[in-house]
Design an enzyme around this catalytic site. Sequence first.
Site: not given
Length: 451
Positions: A262, A265-266, A328, A381
């Site tokens: 996480a 945290g965005g 993520d 990303c």
Amino acid sequence: MSGSARWVAFDTVRAVHTSDAYANLLLPREIAKAGLSGPDAGLATELTYGTLRREGTYDAILARAAQRPVDAIDPAVRDALLIGTHQLLATRVPPHAAVNETVRQVRQAVGKSASGFANAVLRRVSERDLESWISLLEADARSDDERLGLRHSHPVWVIRALRRGLAAEGRADELEALLAADNAAPSVTMTALPGLADIPVDATRTPLSPIGFRLAGGDPGPVVTAAGGRIRVQDEGSQLAALALTRVMPVRAGERWLDLCAAPGGKTAVLAAEALAGGAVLEANELSPARASLVRDSVAGVPMEVPVSEEDGRVRAGRGRYDRILVDAPCTGLGALRRRPEARWRKQPADVPELSSLQVELLSAAVDALTPGGVVAYVTCSPHLAETAGVVAEVLRTRDGLEELDARAAVSAVATASVDLPAQADGSGRAQLWPHRHGTDAMSISLLRRR
């Protein structure tokens, strides 16, 4: 020119090189500690990020000017020379000021004996402009990729990985546009958590995300503080990745969601707001205790409890059954080089197999924890195919009862305007965002559903 701004840049670049610090996390703290604001804060930011973005090119220039490999230069002197070279070749700082102030900094940081060397090197650097230096360096390049690397300041292995990612969409001809975008300072993009905050009336909405906007200018800090965490800084690609998971199918009250990796945290905050609106519950996990605290801070503005565990995600995923899971995953970060320019120099090709192995294990654990009909969003990303398409293909190969959903369609359905998302050559449904094409980080989004 502000001496304080120069020292903030120097201290930040030194920390990046000696302590593996992240400039985007450290620089704001250093600016605040030095009491910089306005033009001085802007100068410190430009010197730091500009230097880190162009570090590879500047190293090659310094090696020529110093007539020795940069590895043979005292590391602190090298960092000061890098910042001085950036001032000489890429800013409006008068050359005499760039040279004199950098020499003074070397004298204070290292000693008088190094200042003469720094003076001589910078005066040689100042004899040519940036384009002339690049042309000189390109003449000795051993390949087209090495020439691109010198011109756009990317390691050759990164250039090849980015080319393969674009070629998977039939867009390899966009490579130079992508490299240029990696070296452009991104605008500050913000999000208003859905159902909890409104986009300010005087803001400009982002072109793709329904919850994104940009302010007219100035420091976004007061806006974030005044909103109690319900308005925050967040890349538009991150917003779209979270919304692709939450809106790929209608939310049923009582659903259980998990954000497996996480921090910071965005995306967790967006998931929490969406869960609150749909009557779902959300749990989060982050292995690092320090980073887990960032997640807790990030969801503090959402009026629902979001428990944050601190476990290995490969173990944590199995402690329940979930209807939606966000993975993520830790990655090379090659998709965020605009905001974290040092990642291009910090990572090496040898890092990719270890990361992709971890990514496969995390995604496998997540899909095993899905309820029938549940969906996992695998997000990185990074556009590196080994971290994106390769990971998903391996999990689909080794896990039964899974189907890949069309993430391009999911992102397009969320977006407020048409999104240019070409089909992938491997026939997958993966959605790949790009800074040069979409103005976002190069976020890869895949959706897998358990039958």
